[in-house]
Design an enzyme around this catalytic site. Structure first.
Site, PDB file in Angstrom:
ATOM      1  N   ILE A  58      -6.918   7.755  -0.503  1.00 38.57           N
ATOM      2  CA  ILE A  58      -7.248   6.489  -0.714  1.00 38.57           C
ATOM      3  C   ILE A  58      -8.125   5.807   0.589  1.00 38.57           C
ATOM      4  O   ILE A  58      -7.951   6.534   1.164  1.00 38.57           O
ATOM      5  CB  ILE A  58      -5.502   6.325  -1.125  1.00 38.57           C
ATOM      6  CG1 ILE A  58      -5.212   4.410  -0.730  1.00 38.57           C
ATOM      7  CG2 ILE A  58      -4.947   6.367  -0.174  1.00 38.57           C
ATOM      8  CD1 ILE A  58      -4.410   4.026  -1.327  1.00 38.57           C
ATOM      9  N   SER A  59      -8.934   4.992   0.199  1.00 37.64           N
ATOM     10  CA  SER A  59      -9.685   4.519   1.539  1.00 37.64           C
ATOM     11  C   SER A  59      -8.659   4.165   2.183  1.00 37.64           C
ATOM     12  O   SER A  59      -8.244   3.522   2.530  1.00 37.64           O
ATOM     13  CB  SER A  59     -10.751   3.768   0.828  1.00 37.64           C
ATOM     14  OG  SER A  59     -11.725   4.543  -0.487  1.00 37.64           O
ATOM     15  N   GLN A  60      -9.838   4.368   3.633  1.00 37.50           N
ATOM     16  CA  GLN A  60      -8.932   3.521   4.631  1.00 37.50           C
ATOM     17  C   GLN A  60      -9.469   2.138   4.445  1.00 37.50           C
ATOM     18  O   GLN A  60     -10.332   1.516   4.192  1.00 37.50           O
ATOM     19  CB  GLN A  60     -10.098   3.881   5.834  1.00 37.50           C
ATOM     20  CG  GLN A  60     -10.404   2.883   7.023  1.00 37.50           C
ATOM     21  CD  GLN A  60     -10.651   3.950   7.909  1.00 37.50           C
ATOM     22  OE1 GLN A  60     -11.260   4.520   7.735  1.00 37.50           O
ATOM     23  NE2 GLN A  60     -10.477   2.981   9.530  1.00 37.50           N
ATOM     24  N   PRO A  61      -8.088   1.442   4.875  1.00 41.90           N
ATOM     25  CA  PRO A  61      -8.224  -0.281   4.646  1.00 41.90           C
ATOM     26  C   PRO A  61      -9.427  -0.713   5.363  1.00 41.90           C
ATOM     27  O   PRO A  61     -10.228  -1.801   4.700  1.00 41.90           O
ATOM     28  CB  PRO A  61      -6.999  -0.613   5.283  1.00 41.90           C
ATOM     29  CG  PRO A  61      -5.678   0.218   5.353  1.00 41.90           C
ATOM     30  CD  PRO A  61      -7.081   2.035   5.487  1.00 41.90           C
ATOM     31  N   ARG A  79       0.634  -1.128  -0.066  1.00 39.94           N
ATOM     32  CA  ARG A  79       0.217  -0.057  -0.549  1.00 39.94           C
ATOM     33  C   ARG A  79       1.093   1.294  -0.255  1.00 39.94           C
ATOM     34  O   ARG A  79       0.298   2.118  -0.939  1.00 39.94           O
ATOM     35  CB  ARG A  79      -1.122  -0.347   1.180  1.00 39.94           C
ATOM     36  CG  ARG A  79      -2.004   0.825   1.559  1.00 39.94           C
ATOM     37  CD  ARG A  79      -2.985   1.042   2.328  1.00 39.94           C
ATOM     38  NE  ARG A  79      -4.210   1.857   2.151  1.00 39.94           N
ATOM     39  CZ  ARG A  79      -4.100   3.091   2.827  1.00 39.94           C
ATOM     40  NH1 ARG A  79      -3.410   3.480   3.689  1.00 39.94           N
ATOM     41  NH2 ARG A  79      -5.449   3.960   3.107  1.00 39.94           N
TER      42      ARG A  79
END
Ligand code: SAH
Length: 213
Positions: A63-66, A37
């Site tokens: 970038i979205s939260q995992p 990532r």
């Protein structure tokens, strides 16, 4: 662009955090454990890459939260060979997760700078989507429909009709719906005109915008 033991270790910790937050799908966890990532983020943020947080990428996007990536992906129930449409390519991280699960991925991005950047980057680290498209996700991708699943990674003020109509029977649409706060919503297509709807809690996304830019 390096992936070190330190990065791998941090990724395993992230996987543990996601498990503790309730993510169960082993394939999704394995994908997150595998994908570097930190390479999807600008270098200044590398130390933050394996925290369970959203982060800025280019063009005012995130970038979205995992956890959010894992939660949405789990809901899609991807099987190898599935045809999956993603709205909002962004950094390409979610695209990479879908590719790790063996999906044939079509992904649409409306922001040209991001589209260009991610189109170059993904193949460079070995991720080959079927098609990355510069376009407006509100319209879906009628020429490639039907899809086994569709994932929207930006907050939609309403559910775009074309996305529902481009689902295969049995197909799943996962879409965060709402203006300021979004309700994660899962639609399962039961028949030509029949959809089952599930609401699965609150999330916050950057907005799904009309038209390309
Ligand atoms: N999946 C991405 C998340 C990016 S944030 C990732 O893993 O990094 C949401 C993305 O949706 C942004 O890149 C934004 O530009 C894009 N977007 C917003 N409205 C859109 C639309 N109508 N069509 C396609 N992409 C859109």
């Amino acid at each position: 662009m390096k992936d070190t033991f330190k990065h791998k270790g941090m990724r395993q910790q992230l996987v543990e955090v996601l498990k503790s937050k309730g993510i169960k799908d082993q394939n999704v966890l394995a994908a997150i454990g595998k994908i570097p990532r930190h390479l999807f983020m600008d270098s200044g943020f590398i130390d933050h890459a394996y925290q369970d947080k959203a982060f800025p990428i280019a063009a005012d996007q995130t970038i979205s939260q995992p956890y959010t990536v894992a939660f949405q992906t789990e809901l899609l129930e991807v099987k190898r060979g599935d045809k999956v449409l993603e709205i909002g390519t962004g950094s390409g991280y979610q695209t990479a997760v879908l590719l790790e699960l063996g999906a044939k991925v079509y992904s649409i991005e409306r922001q040209q700078e991001l589209f260009k950047k991610t189109s170059k980057f993904l193949p460079k680290i070995g991720y080959r989507a079927k098609k990355l498209i510069f376009g407006d996700g509100y319209k879906g991708l009628p020429e490639e429909a039907p899809f086994n699943s569709i994932i929207v990674t930006a907050g939609a003020p309403f559910v775009p009709k074309p996305l529902l109509s481009q689902l295969a029977i049995g197909g799943r649409l996962v879409i965060p719906v709402g203006e300021d706060v979004q309700i994660m919503t899962l639609f399962i297509r039961k028949g030509p005109k029949e959809f089952e709807k599930h609401e699965l809690g609150e999330f916050r996304f950057v907005p799904l915008l009309e038209d390309k830019n």
